[in-house]
Scaffold this motif. Structure first.
Motif, PDB file in Angstrom:
ATOM      1  N   ALA A 411     -40.919  26.843  49.167  1.00 49.04           N
ATOM      2  CA  ALA A 411     -40.142  25.823  48.448  1.00 49.04           C
ATOM      3  C   ALA A 411     -40.253  24.471  49.141  1.00 49.04           C
ATOM      4  O   ALA A 411     -40.345  23.421  48.490  1.00 49.04           O
ATOM      5  N   ASP A 412     -40.246  24.469  50.485  1.00 49.70           N
ATOM      6  CA  ASP A 412     -40.409  23.214  51.229  1.00 49.70           C
ATOM      7  C   ASP A 412     -41.783  22.603  50.959  1.00 49.70           C
ATOM      8  O   ASP A 412     -41.925  21.383  50.822  1.00 49.70           O
ATOM      9  N   ILE A 413     -42.801  23.469  50.900  1.00 50.66           N
ATOM     10  CA  ILE A 413     -44.152  22.986  50.623  1.00 50.66           C
ATOM     11  C   ILE A 413     -44.218  22.372  49.236  1.00 50.66           C
ATOM     12  O   ILE A 413     -44.830  21.308  49.043  1.00 50.66           O
ATOM     13  N   GLU A 414     -43.572  23.011  48.274  1.00 52.96           N
ATOM     14  CA  GLU A 414     -43.630  22.521  46.898  1.00 52.96           C
ATOM     15  C   GLU A 414     -43.024  21.125  46.775  1.00 52.96           C
ATOM     16  O   GLU A 414     -43.462  20.310  45.973  1.00 52.96           O
ATOM     17  N   GLU A 415     -42.011  20.834  47.602  1.00 48.93           N
ATOM     18  CA  GLU A 415     -41.368  19.517  47.549  1.00 48.93           C
ATOM     19  C   GLU A 415     -42.296  18.398  47.980  1.00 48.93           C
ATOM     20  O   GLU A 415     -42.159  17.262  47.517  1.00 48.93           O
ATOM     21  N   VAL A 416     -43.228  18.692  48.871  1.00 48.52           N
ATOM     22  CA  VAL A 416     -44.096  17.632  49.397  1.00 48.52           C
ATOM     23  C   VAL A 416     -45.511  17.699  48.850  1.00 48.52           C
ATOM     24  O   VAL A 416     -46.359  16.883  49.228  1.00 48.52           O
ATOM     25  N   ARG A 417     -45.791  18.648  47.983  1.00 49.42           N
ATOM     26  CA  ARG A 417     -47.115  18.698  47.374  1.00 49.42           C
ATOM     27  C   ARG A 417     -47.330  17.461  46.508  1.00 49.42           C
ATOM     28  O   ARG A 417     -46.372  16.833  46.056  1.00 49.42           O
ATOM     29  N   PRO A 418     -48.589  17.087  46.231  1.00 52.24           N
ATOM     30  CA  PRO A 418     -48.846  15.887  45.422  1.00 52.24           C
ATOM     31  C   PRO A 418     -48.212  15.943  44.046  1.00 52.24           C
ATOM     32  O   PRO A 418     -48.332  16.949  43.339  1.00 52.24           O
ATOM     33  N   HIS A 419     -47.503  14.875  43.703  1.00 46.15           N
ATOM     34  CA  HIS A 419     -46.939  14.702  42.370  1.00 46.15           C
ATOM     35  C   HIS A 419     -47.340  13.324  41.854  1.00 46.15           C
ATOM     36  O   HIS A 419     -47.483  12.377  42.619  1.00 46.15           O
ATOM     37  N   LYS A 420     -47.500  13.203  40.560  1.00 44.73           N
ATOM     38  CA  LYS A 420     -47.910  11.929  39.973  1.00 44.73           C
ATOM     39  C   LYS A 420     -46.837  10.865  40.184  1.00 44.73           C
ATOM     40  O   LYS A 420     -45.640  11.144  40.124  1.00 44.73           O
ATOM     41  N   MET A 421     -47.284   9.640  40.405  1.00 42.47           N
ATOM     42  CA  MET A 421     -46.419   8.475  40.628  1.00 42.47           C
ATOM     43  C   MET A 421     -45.385   8.747  41.713  1.00 42.47           C
ATOM     44  O   MET A 421     -44.214   8.439  41.599  1.00 42.47           O
ATOM     45  N   SER A 422     -45.847   9.363  42.799  1.00 43.80           N
ATOM     46  CA  SER A 422     -44.998   9.634  43.948  1.00 43.80           C
ATOM     47  C   SER A 422     -45.855   9.511  45.197  1.00 43.80           C
ATOM     48  O   SER A 422     -47.058   9.794  45.173  1.00 43.80           O
TER      49      SER A 422
END
Length: 516
Positions: A411-422
């Protein structure tokens, strides 16, 4: 211009920017991204699409990567090769400054302006730095110099040269390569009441040439990668950078004033007292000379444009250094003896720094030493991770390993994975979760001394130090544990309590656990 002057500037530039480069390692977090990307492009045989850690990387356009690739092909994959083209462009910049200042004022002003620029702290630093800014500086300066030559002489060839240079600037760093000189030109024509010149047939023809230059890379990139390229390159690395601060601590109104003071050392210390003295006596006035109008607008437009942007970086205002260097060179014409003494002194300091201070200072921000430890300690099936530190891409570059960034949970990894316009879009390094660790696997972990205290608690396992380099320390998971279950974190359901498991992994409760 005098041939002896140009020869002298060439020698000065080669001594200041090339000498000792072989001893300066690649640093994190910026330089290492460029060299690792160029290395992976060579390995993939793909000279169009930048990539890093096996992923396409839309951070910057292609030009600087091609420079690195060319240098690596000529000199090998060395620190000297990586720093070669920034140094070459720094030398080109000195000669351009000399030529433009000589055209505007005189040979003496041209020579002093070039030497002043070349011995300024920021220019000297960027003449060594493996980043896009020196190339951008040269091309933006060439755009504005060529425009002014066309404006003054009326010769069409200069307008075409200006737009071609702007196209190359856009291939180096993106839309700012056109937007920045375009803003300066627009303001200058407004000031001179010559705005209809923008509709000149040669200006329009130059714009067509500009489109032809940039389409050499942008068109095939869009055809190959479509919206992913546009969303990340234009969306994140241009629009988001202008509207959302990547480093909020820098977002203060006086940031670029401090950059000016530091970047123009030692010359800023000499001219600032004069500036404030004239300001106090109300002797400052708007320039009336056309040459000064252009130079002042050039510097002010760059400063104000980046002051208005949300993200602030030390190198953003770098393009204002040529006009300011020329204006300062004109001022120091009346203090020539002092100028040359100061220039010689600062030049000697730079040479001493390259061979004494700089190599050790850069090592503190480089994974070169850690990479050597990892290469020595790792086997083909060894797992390599980093924990609690900014991800050091330089380790991957120097070691040919790809350490995973270790975090507590998926879950911690998912928070910092690449997201668009972030800003998470830049997190494309490999990840691993503590909860998924295999404690039977040979594992090397890179951290710093502060986070090393968390090994055995937040990161289960019995860890043994195997080497260190400056602030980095390398640990190996001790092989004398034989737990074949899934590692659970505190608070998660588990047949064995975390406290007992922790003691077991530390090797202090082995027999007791087996009996139970």
């Amino acid at each position: 211009m005098k041939r002896n002057d140009i020869a002298g500037l060439l020698i000065l530039g080669l001594v200041l920017y090339l000498l000792g480069n072989w001893a300066l390692p690649m640093t994190d977090p910026v330089e290492s991204n460029y060299v690792e990307t160029a290395k992976e492009m060579i390995q993939a045989g793909d000279y169009l699409s930048p990539r890093i850690f096996g992923n396409y990387w839309y951070d910057k356009p292609i030009l600087f990567y091609l420079q690195l690739i060319a240098a690596f092909q000529i000199f090998g994959m060395t620190d000297f090769a990586a720093r070669f083209f920034p140094a070459v462009f720094a030398v080109i910049g000195l000669i351009m400054t000399y030529a433009f200042a000589t055209k505007l004022y005189s040979r003496r002003v041209g020579l002093m302006s070039a030497v002043l620029l070349g011995t300024s702290v920021e220019y000297w630093y960027l003449g060594h730095a493996v980043i896009t800014d020196m190339t951008l500086w040269v091309m933006v300066s060439a755009t504005l110099m060529s425009f002014y030559a066309g404006y003054e002489s009326g010769k069409a060839k200069y307008y075409y040269l200006a737009f071609a240079a702007a196209g190359v600037a856009v291939l180096d760093k993106g839309p700012i390569g056109l937007a920045l000189p375009g803003l300066v030109i627009l303001l200058f024509l407004l000031w001179q009441r010559c705005l209809p010149m923008l509709l000149n047939i040669h200006m329009l023809g130059g714009f067509v040439l500009f489109l032809g230059v940039v389409s050499l890379w942008y068109a095939p990139m869009y055809l190959l990668h479509g919206s992913d390229f546009l969303d990340t390159f234009l969306g994140v690395h241009n629009v988001l950078r202008a509207t959302v601060s990547e480093h909020p601590r820098n977002n203060v109104w006086y940031y670029y004033l401090l950059v000016f003071l530091a970047g123009f050392l030692p010359w800023s210390l000499a001219v600032l007292p004069v500036f404030f003295k004239r300001l106090f006596k109300r002797e400052l006035h708007l320039p009336t000379d056309e040459r000064e109008c252009f130079l002042v607008l050039w510097a002010l437009a760059v400063f104000v444009a980046f002051e208005c942007m949300a993200s602030k970086y030390m190198t953003y205002t770098f393009p204002y250094m040529m006009p300011l260097a020329i204006l300062m060179g004109h001022y120091f014409l009346a203090h020539e003896t002092m100028f040359w003494r100061l220039a010689k002194g600062i030049g000697v300091i730079y040479l001493i720094s390259v061979f004494t201070i700089l190599p050790f200072a850069l090592q503190k921000n480089s994974g070169q030493g850690v990479a050597a430890i990892l290469q020595q300690q790792s086997q083909p099936d060894t797992v390599v991770v980093t924990y609690g530190i900014r991800y050091p891409v330089s380790i991957a570059y120097y070691s040919d390993l790809r350490p995973a960034r270790l975090m507590q949970t998926e879950a911690d990894i998912e928070e910092v994975r690449p997201h668009k316009m972030s800003w998470t879009a830049t997190n494309i390094m490999p990840f691993a979760a503590v909860e998924d660790m295999n404690l039977q696997k040979d594992t090397l972990l890179v951290t710093d001394w502060e986070h090393a205290k968390e090994l055995g608690t937040k990161v289960p396992g019995a860890w043994q130090e195997v080497g260190s380099s400056y602030d980095y320390v390398v640990y190996r998971l001790k092989p004398d544990v034989s737990y074949d279950g899934h590692v659970e974190l505190p608070g998660r359901k588990n047949d064995i309590s975390y406290g007992i498991l922790e003691q077991y992994l530390l090797g202090t409760q082995t027999n007791k656990l087996q009996d139970s």
